[in-house]
Design a protein around this motif. Structure first.
Motif, short mmCIF file in Angstrom:
data_model
loop_
_atom_site.label_atom_id
_atom_site.label_comp_id
_atom_site.label_asym_id
_atom_site.label_seq_id
_atom_site.Cartn_x
_atom_site.Cartn_y
_atom_site.Cartn_z
N GLY A 75 5.72 7.23 58.05
CA GLY A 75 7.08 7.52 57.62
C GLY A 75 8.12 7.08 58.62
N MET A 76 9.33 6.87 58.14
CA MET A 76 10.43 6.49 59.02
C MET A 76 11.24 7.70 59.46
SD MET A 76 11.77 2.97 57.30
CE MET A 76 12.59 2.36 58.75
N LEU A 77 11.42 8.65 58.57
CA LEU A 77 12.22 9.83 58.89
C LEU A 77 11.34 11.08 58.83
CD1 LEU A 77 15.03 10.87 59.59
CD2 LEU A 77 15.50 11.02 57.17
N GLY A 78 11.01 11.50 57.65
CA GLY A 78 10.18 12.70 57.50
C GLY A 78 8.84 12.43 56.87
N GLY A 79 8.61 11.22 56.41
CA GLY A 79 7.35 10.88 55.78
C GLY A 79 7.31 11.16 54.30
N VAL A 80 8.44 11.56 53.71
CA VAL A 80 8.47 11.89 52.28
C VAL A 80 8.25 10.63 51.44
CG1 VAL A 80 9.87 12.81 50.40
CG2 VAL A 80 9.89 13.92 52.63
N CYS A 81 8.98 9.58 51.72
CA CYS A 81 8.84 8.35 50.94
C CYS A 81 7.45 7.74 51.12
CB CYS A 81 9.91 7.33 51.34
SG CYS A 81 11.58 7.79 50.86
N ALA A 82 6.94 7.77 52.33
CA ALA A 82 5.59 7.24 52.57
C ALA A 82 4.55 8.08 51.83
CB ALA A 82 5.29 7.22 54.07
N GLY A 83 4.73 9.37 51.79
CA GLY A 83 3.82 10.25 51.06
C GLY A 83 3.89 10.00 49.56
N LEU A 84 5.10 9.83 49.03
CA LEU A 84 5.25 9.52 47.61
C LEU A 84 4.61 8.17 47.28
CD1 LEU A 84 8.92 10.65 46.92
CD2 LEU A 84 6.85 11.62 45.94
N ALA A 85 4.77 7.20 48.17
CA ALA A 85 4.18 5.88 47.95
C ALA A 85 2.65 5.96 47.97
CB ALA A 85 4.67 4.91 49.02
N ASP A 86 2.09 6.71 48.90
CA ASP A 86 0.64 6.87 48.96
C ASP A 86 0.12 7.54 47.70
OD1 ASP A 86 0.66 5.74 51.47
OD2 ASP A 86 0.46 7.64 52.53
N TYR A 87 0.83 8.53 47.22
CA TYR A 87 0.41 9.29 46.05
C TYR A 87 0.49 8.45 44.78
CZ TYR A 87 0.08 13.12 42.68
OH TYR A 87 -0.31 13.93 41.65
N SER A 88 1.56 7.68 44.64
CA SER A 88 1.79 6.93 43.41
C SER A 88 1.21 5.52 43.43
CB SER A 88 3.30 6.84 43.14
OG SER A 88 3.93 6.08 44.15
N GLY A 89 0.92 4.99 44.62
CA GLY A 89 0.39 3.64 44.72
C GLY A 89 1.48 2.57 44.72
N ILE A 90 2.73 2.97 44.86
CA ILE A 90 3.86 2.05 44.89
C ILE A 90 4.16 1.70 46.35
CG2 ILE A 90 6.29 1.77 44.29
CD1 ILE A 90 5.86 3.79 42.05
N ASP A 91 4.69 0.51 46.59
CA ASP A 91 5.01 0.06 47.94
C ASP A 91 6.02 1.01 48.60
OD1 ASP A 91 4.99 -1.97 50.08
OD2 ASP A 91 7.07 -2.33 49.45
N ARG A 92 5.79 1.31 49.87
CA ARG A 92 6.66 2.23 50.61
C ARG A 92 8.11 1.73 50.66
NH1 ARG A 92 2.01 2.21 53.94
NH2 ARG A 92 1.03 4.25 53.89
N ASN A 93 8.28 0.45 50.92
CA ASN A 93 9.63 -0.08 51.04
C ASN A 93 10.39 -0.01 49.72
OD1 ASN A 93 9.48 -0.70 53.79
ND2 ASN A 93 8.34 -2.56 53.33
N LEU A 94 9.70 -0.19 48.60
CA LEU A 94 10.35 -0.06 47.30
C LEU A 94 10.81 1.37 47.08
CD1 LEU A 94 11.18 -1.22 44.58
CD2 LEU A 94 8.87 -0.73 43.76
N ILE A 95 9.99 2.34 47.43
CA ILE A 95 10.37 3.76 47.32
C ILE A 95 11.60 4.03 48.18
CG2 ILE A 95 9.67 6.13 47.83
CD1 ILE A 95 8.08 5.28 45.54
N ARG A 96 11.60 3.52 49.40
CA ARG A 96 12.72 3.74 50.33
C ARG A 96 14.01 3.15 49.78
NH1 ARG A 96 8.71 2.17 55.05
NH2 ARG A 96 7.94 4.26 55.55
N VAL A 97 13.93 1.92 49.26
CA VAL A 97 15.12 1.27 48.70
C VAL A 97 15.64 2.06 47.50
CG1 VAL A 97 15.91 -0.79 47.45
CG2 VAL A 97 14.59 -1.03 49.54
N LEU A 98 14.73 2.52 46.64
CA LEU A 98 15.14 3.30 45.48
C LEU A 98 15.80 4.62 45.89
CD1 LEU A 98 12.11 2.70 43.08
CD2 LEU A 98 14.42 1.72 42.92
N VAL A 99 15.30 5.23 46.95
CA VAL A 99 15.90 6.48 47.44
C VAL A 99 17.30 6.23 47.97
CG1 VAL A 99 15.74 8.26 49.23
CG2 VAL A 99 13.74 7.70 47.86
#
Length: 64
Positions: A15-39
């Motif tokens: 994770g970059m801040l709290g690991g929330v986006c990285a955790g969501l990406a791991d769970y959903s199988g979506i790229d971490r950077n895409l999750i971060r950009v969407l957030v």
């Protein structure tokens, strides 16, 4: 390979801040950077409401 049910947890190692986006990406199988950009886009367009959801997830999701 993971055995058993998947769990939604914060990925503090990737994770970059709290690991929330990285955790969501791991769970959903979506790229971490895409999750971060969407957030970020969602936070800007949603006038900050997604920031509150991110903070809530940071507090409620267990760390890996």
């Amino acid at each position: 390979p993971q055995t058993g049910p998947r769990r939604l947890v914060r990925n503090t190692h990737e994770g970059m801040l709290g690991g929330v986006c990285a955790g969501l990406a791991d769970y959903s199988g979506i790229d971490r950077n895409l999750i971060r950009v969407l957030v970020v886009i969602g936070s800007v367009l949603g006038l900050g409401s997604l920031i509150i959801a991110y903070i809530a997830a940071w507090l409620l999701m267990p760390a890996r």
